[in-house]
Write an enzyme that holds these catalytic residues in place. Structure first.
Site, PDB file in Angstrom:
ATOM      1  N   ASP A  12      45.268 -46.248   3.998  1.00 26.63           N
ATOM      2  CA  ASP A  12      45.906 -46.914   5.496  1.00 26.63           C
ATOM      3  C   ASP A  12      46.537 -47.729   5.237  1.00 26.63           C
ATOM      4  O   ASP A  12      47.547 -48.593   5.697  1.00 26.63           O
ATOM      5  CB  ASP A  12      44.162 -48.035   6.090  1.00 26.63           C
ATOM      6  CG  ASP A  12      43.272 -47.188   6.352  1.00 26.63           C
ATOM      7  OD1 ASP A  12      43.628 -46.155   7.348  1.00 26.63           O
ATOM      8  OD2 ASP A  12      42.208 -47.702   6.124  1.00 26.63           O
ATOM      9  N   LYS A  15      51.022 -44.475   5.440  1.00 29.02           N
ATOM     10  CA  LYS A  15      51.813 -43.405   4.920  1.00 29.02           C
ATOM     11  C   LYS A  15      51.992 -42.486   6.547  1.00 29.02           C
ATOM     12  O   LYS A  15      53.544 -42.212   6.484  1.00 29.02           O
ATOM     13  CB  LYS A  15      50.243 -42.102   4.329  1.00 29.02           C
ATOM     14  CG  LYS A  15      49.628 -42.547   3.089  1.00 29.02           C
ATOM     15  CD  LYS A  15      48.235 -42.001   3.048  1.00 29.02           C
ATOM     16  CE  LYS A  15      47.652 -42.300   3.861  1.00 29.02           C
ATOM     17  NZ  LYS A  15      47.056 -43.132   3.643  1.00 29.02           N
ATOM     18  N   GLY A  39      43.593 -41.705   9.062  1.00 27.88           N
ATOM     19  CA  GLY A  39      44.067 -41.416  10.759  1.00 27.88           C
ATOM     20  C   GLY A  39      45.681 -42.706  10.619  1.00 27.88           C
ATOM     21  O   GLY A  39      45.243 -43.251   9.763  1.00 27.88           O
ATOM     22  N   HIS A  40      46.653 -41.644  10.928  1.00 27.33           N
ATOM     23  CA  HIS A  40      47.494 -41.531  10.669  1.00 27.33           C
ATOM     24  C   HIS A  40      48.494 -41.973  11.604  1.00 27.33           C
ATOM     25  O   HIS A  40      48.587 -40.917  12.837  1.00 27.33           O
ATOM     26  CB  HIS A  40      48.491 -40.802   9.624  1.00 27.33           C
ATOM     27  CG  HIS A  40      47.337 -40.557   8.567  1.00 27.33           C
ATOM     28  ND1 HIS A  40      48.095 -39.465   7.315  1.00 27.33           N
ATOM     29  CD2 HIS A  40      46.642 -40.953   7.808  1.00 27.33           C
ATOM     30  CE1 HIS A  40      47.789 -39.244   6.521  1.00 27.33           C
ATOM     31  NE2 HIS A  40      46.898 -40.669   6.432  1.00 27.33           N
ATOM     32  N   GLN A 224      44.227 -40.427   2.698  1.00 30.84           N
ATOM     33  CA  GLN A 224      43.410 -41.527   2.188  1.00 30.84           C
ATOM     34  C   GLN A 224      44.341 -42.123   1.036  1.00 30.84           C
ATOM     35  O   GLN A 224      45.959 -42.721   0.995  1.00 30.84           O
ATOM     36  CB  GLN A 224      42.008 -41.399   1.183  1.00 30.84           C
ATOM     37  CG  GLN A 224      40.902 -40.708   2.813  1.00 30.84           C
ATOM     38  CD  GLN A 224      41.609 -39.183   3.124  1.00 30.84           C
ATOM     39  OE1 GLN A 224      41.344 -38.401   2.568  1.00 30.84           O
ATOM     40  NE2 GLN A 224      40.509 -39.450   4.437  1.00 30.84           N
TER      41      GLN A 224
HETATM   42  P1  GDP Z   1      47.689 -44.797   7.068  1.00 35.25           P
HETATM   43  O1  GDP Z   1      46.237 -44.086   7.042  1.00 35.25           O
HETATM   44  O2  GDP Z   1      48.593 -44.536   6.360  1.00 35.25           O
HETATM   45  O3  GDP Z   1      48.820 -43.530   7.647  1.00 35.25           O
HETATM   46  O4  GDP Z   1      47.282 -46.575   7.733  1.00 35.25           O
HETATM   47  P2  GDP Z   1      47.482 -46.529   9.132  1.00 35.25           P
HETATM   48  O5  GDP Z   1      48.025 -46.037  10.286  1.00 35.25           O
HETATM   49  O6  GDP Z   1      45.643 -46.022   9.084  1.00 35.25           O
HETATM   50  O7  GDP Z   1      47.269 -47.552   8.877  1.00 35.25           O
HETATM   51  C1  GDP Z   1      48.805 -48.806   9.624  1.00 35.25           C
HETATM   52  C2  GDP Z   1      48.624 -49.213  10.344  1.00 35.25           C
HETATM   53  O8  GDP Z   1      49.945 -50.581   9.990  1.00 35.25           O
HETATM   54  C3  GDP Z   1      49.260 -48.834  11.807  1.00 35.25           C
HETATM   55  O9  GDP Z   1      48.385 -49.324  12.704  1.00 35.25           O
HETATM   56  C4  GDP Z   1      50.596 -48.426  11.679  1.00 35.25           C
HETATM   57  O10 GDP Z   1      51.281 -48.679  12.487  1.00 35.25           O
HETATM   58  C5  GDP Z   1      51.107 -50.511  11.107  1.00 35.25           C
HETATM   59  N1  GDP Z   1      52.057 -50.163  10.603  1.00 35.25           N
HETATM   60  C6  GDP Z   1      52.675 -49.327   9.308  1.00 35.25           C
HETATM   61  N2  GDP Z   1      53.864 -49.864   8.781  1.00 35.25           N
HETATM   62  C7  GDP Z   1      53.934 -51.731   9.532  1.00 35.25           C
HETATM   63  C8  GDP Z   1      54.252 -52.613   8.905  1.00 35.25           C
HETATM   64  O11 GDP Z   1      55.074 -52.241   7.980  1.00 35.25           O
HETATM   65  N3  GDP Z   1      54.430 -53.245   9.494  1.00 35.25           N
HETATM   66  C9  GDP Z   1      53.377 -53.210  10.217  1.00 35.25           C
HETATM   67  N4  GDP Z   1      53.197 -54.669  11.264  1.00 35.25           N
HETATM   68  N5  GDP Z   1      52.727 -52.529  11.058  1.00 35.25           N
HETATM   69  C10 GDP Z   1      52.398 -51.699  10.105  1.00 35.25           C
HETATM   70  P1  IMO Z   2      43.450 -42.982   5.683  1.00 32.95           P
HETATM   71  O1  IMO Z   2      44.612 -41.123   5.567  1.00 32.95           O
HETATM   72  C1  IMO Z   2      40.580 -45.676   4.647  1.00 32.95           C
HETATM   73  C2  IMO Z   2      37.104 -44.038   2.865  1.00 32.95           C
HETATM   74  C3  IMO Z   2      35.617 -44.768   3.591  1.00 32.95           C
HETATM   75  C4  IMO Z   2      34.875 -45.456   3.113  1.00 32.95           C
HETATM   76  C5  IMO Z   2      35.173 -44.492   1.652  1.00 32.95           C
HETATM   77  C6  IMO Z   2      34.411 -42.949   1.657  1.00 32.95           C
HETATM   78  O2  IMO Z   2      44.091 -42.752   7.044  1.00 32.95           O
HETATM   79  O3  IMO Z   2      44.392 -43.569   4.961  1.00 32.95           O
HETATM   80  P2  IMO Z   2      34.604 -40.263   4.089  1.00 32.95           P
HETATM   81  O4  IMO Z   2      33.910 -40.322   5.472  1.00 32.95           O
HETATM   82  O5  IMO Z   2      35.554 -39.683   3.429  1.00 32.95           O
HETATM   83  O6  IMO Z   2      33.298 -39.873   3.241  1.00 32.95           O
HETATM   84  O7  IMO Z   2      34.196 -42.089   3.342  1.00 32.95           O
HETATM   85  O8  IMO Z   2      36.207 -43.319   2.454  1.00 32.95           O
HETATM   86  N1  IMO Z   2      38.177 -43.414   3.912  1.00 32.95           N
HETATM   87  C7  IMO Z   2      39.508 -44.258   3.843  1.00 32.95           C
HETATM   88  N2  IMO Z   2      39.597 -45.513   4.406  1.00 32.95           N
HETATM   89  N3  IMO Z   2      41.706 -44.852   5.383  1.00 32.95           N
HETATM   90  C8  IMO Z   2      41.604 -43.213   4.982  1.00 32.95           C
HETATM   91  O9  IMO Z   2      42.086 -42.475   5.717  1.00 32.95           O
HETATM   92  C9  IMO Z   2      40.258 -43.150   4.933  1.00 32.95           C
HETATM   93  N4  IMO Z   2      38.843 -41.968   4.327  1.00 32.95           N
HETATM   94  C10 IMO Z   2      38.269 -41.975   3.896  1.00 32.95           C
HETATM   95  O10 IMO Z   2      35.915 -46.214   4.334  1.00 32.95           O
HETATM   96  O11 IMO Z   2      34.865 -46.096   2.560  1.00 32.95           O
HETATM   97 MG    MG Z   3      44.715 -44.225   8.185  1.00 31.85          MG
END
Ligand code: GDP
Ligand code: IMO
Ligand code: MG
Length: 424
Positions: A12, A15, A39-40, A224
């Site tokens: 999270d 990416k 979840g991207h 991840q």
């Molecule tokens: P990922 O799994 O690495 O793609 O990240 P996620 O999408 O799960 O979580 C990142 C969250 O931060 C999302 O809700 C993005 O919209 C938000 N986000 C990304 N970059 C920034 C930033 O620079 N500032 C803020 N405030 N939010 C951001």
């Molecule tokens: P993105 O791509 C954050 C974490 C879960 C748990 C562990 C194992 O959005 O960054 P799993 O379901 O993979 O067996 O869970 O890994 N986890 C993540 N945490 N971002 C993710 O993906 C994750 N994918 C798995 O919360 O701790």
């Molecule tokens: Mg994510």
């Protein structure tokens, strides 16, 4: 120019946003590991896309998107994502390729994930219950696995499913006293999924090599983060794939030497979902403030994310194992309003100073953090697009991250939107 984007923390990091901005310069975007546990998020003006299996390049037209062999594919989920995008007038036929050799996450994998977590009680991993661990376990175990190509051959598929489900039912009844699952229903949904996915299924390794040979620019999208890597992360509180960039080659069949740049994504602080050690965690008002300001709730499960200070020991380790050339530092805006900020530069474990991150949860549970404290800032950063326009404390914070990780910070996020990005 081929690049690879991976998370250097526990997922999270942002990416999705980084891949979306870099995709502008790319012809192909490839997901190579993980599954619908990811979840991207991609935010384009008022539109927010939450992608679990589709590469984050899908929202830009003209880009070919690949789901490679290393991904575990929840067929129902990917079909739902494809159909959702179609409603937004984004048609993926002809520009989405799914590896015939990727493994399929079945309903019984999700059930197994849930039953196992329930049975572990307070020792649970805190998985996303997306069936990831059980599916990868069946892949490695070989005898009870279903690959994407199996969805296209009904007779063979039926034979395999009969064998697998008989085995699973014995296991579920014996270990968890669970009700038996019905082969017929699973078989029917597999046939339906096979029909819907047929236009996308192909040999993605062949495609990627011919794309590279013809000079196309390929962007590899990690899921991840390195600290969740099955071999190099905080085992057993990890996911079941090589989530660091080390998983890229095996996950898509392209050797790492074809990648010109490895980009490591971090947040300006640290978050983690699920169980496991987290040395810089702030389970207090500071963590709460970061969570609310950064909207730190899971994209996949909605769970509140655990929050803490930036851990340079962890990020440096991830950068080393990931061959990281440069860093994208996101959520700098989230840190506005703190009088002072802390960056962890070393641990103290059993009375000894440790600077190289130990990928060993028992040691990490005992780690005490050594912090460098820097001045904070109160300005709103969300409209700043030039590094020089940042308040001096924010510039200093970025430089401290660079020093502590020995990597240049080339991209800075000051908000979720595409345009809320500073390039250096
Ligand atoms: P990922 O799994 O690495 O793609 O990240 P996620 O999408 O799960 O979580 C990142 C969250 O931060 C999302 O809700 C993005 O919209 C938000 N986000 C990304 N970059 C920034 C930033 O620079 N500032 C803020 N405030 N939010 C951001
Ligand atoms: P993105 O791509 C954050 C974490 C879960 C748990 C562990 C194992 O959005 O960054 P799993 O379901 O993979 O067996 O869970 O890994 N986890 C993540 N945490 N971002 C993710 O993906 C994750 N994918 C798995 O919360 O701790
Ligand atoms: Mg994510």
């Amino acid at each position: 120019m081929n690049s690879c984007v991976t998370g250097l923390q526990w997922g999270d990091e942002g990416k999705g946003k980084v891949v979306d901005v870099l995709a502008e310069q790319s012809d192909v975007v490839v997901r190579y590991a993980g599954g619908a546990n990811a979840g991207h998020t991609v935010v384009i003006e008022d539109n927010k896309f939450s992608l679990h299996l589709l590469p984050s390049g899908v929202v830009r037209s003209g880009i070919t998107c690949v789901i490679a062999n290393g991904v575990v594919l929840d067929a129902g989920e990917v079909i739902e994502e494809i159909e959702k995008l179609k409603k937004e007038n984004i048609d993926l036929v002809g520009r989405l390729l799914i590896s015939e050799n990727a493994h399929v996450v079945m309903d019984y994998h999700k059930l197994e994930d849930q039953l196992r977590e329930n049975a572990l009680g307070k020792n649970k991993i805190g998985t996303t219950i997306r069936g990831i661990g059980p599916c990868y376990a069946d892949k490695i175990g070989r005898s009870y696995a279903i690959r994407v190509s199996d969805l296209l051959y009904p007779d063979k598929l039926k034979e395999k499913l009969d064998k697998i489900i008989a085995y699973k039912n014995k296991m579920f009844a014996g270990l968890y006293s669970a009700e038996p699952i019905d082969t017929g229903k699973i078989y029917q949904s597999c046939l339906e999924h096979g029909k819907k996915l047929k236009p996308f299924i192909t040999d993605t390794t062949e495609f990627l090599h011919s794309a590279i040979d013809s000079g196309k620019s390929v962007l590899f999208e990690g899921a991840q983060g390195a600290l969740l890597d099955i071999d190099h992360g905080t085992f057993p509180f990890v996911t079941s794939s090589n989530a660091s960039s080390l998983g890229m080659s095996s996950g898509c069949g392209v050797p790492a030497r074809y990648v010109d740049k490895f980009i490591g994504v971090v947040k300006a602080y640290t978050t983690r979902v699920g169980g496991g050690p987290f040395p810089t965690e702030q389970d207090n008002e500071i963590g709460q403030r970061i969570r609310e300001r950064g909207n730190e709730y899971g994209t996949t499960t909605g769970r509140p994310r655990r929050c803490g200070w930036f851990d340079a020991v962890a990020a440096s380790y991830s950068a080393r194992i990931g061959s990281i050339d440069e860093i994208a530092l996101l959520h700098l805006d989230t840190l506005s309003g703190f009088e002072e900020l802390k960056i962890c530069t070393a641990y103290e474990i059993d009375g000894k100073r440790v600077e190289f991150f130990p990928a060993n949860s028992e040691k990490l549970f005992r780690a005490k953090c050594v912090y460098k404290t820097v001045e904070g800032w109160s300005d709103d950063l969300t409209n700043i697009t030039n590094f020089e326009d940042l308040p001096k404390q924010a510039k200093n914070y970025v430089k401290t991250v660079e020093q502590a990780t020995s990597r240049p910070v080339k991209i800075i996020g000051v908000g979720p939107g595409r345009e809320q990005t500073i390039y250096r």
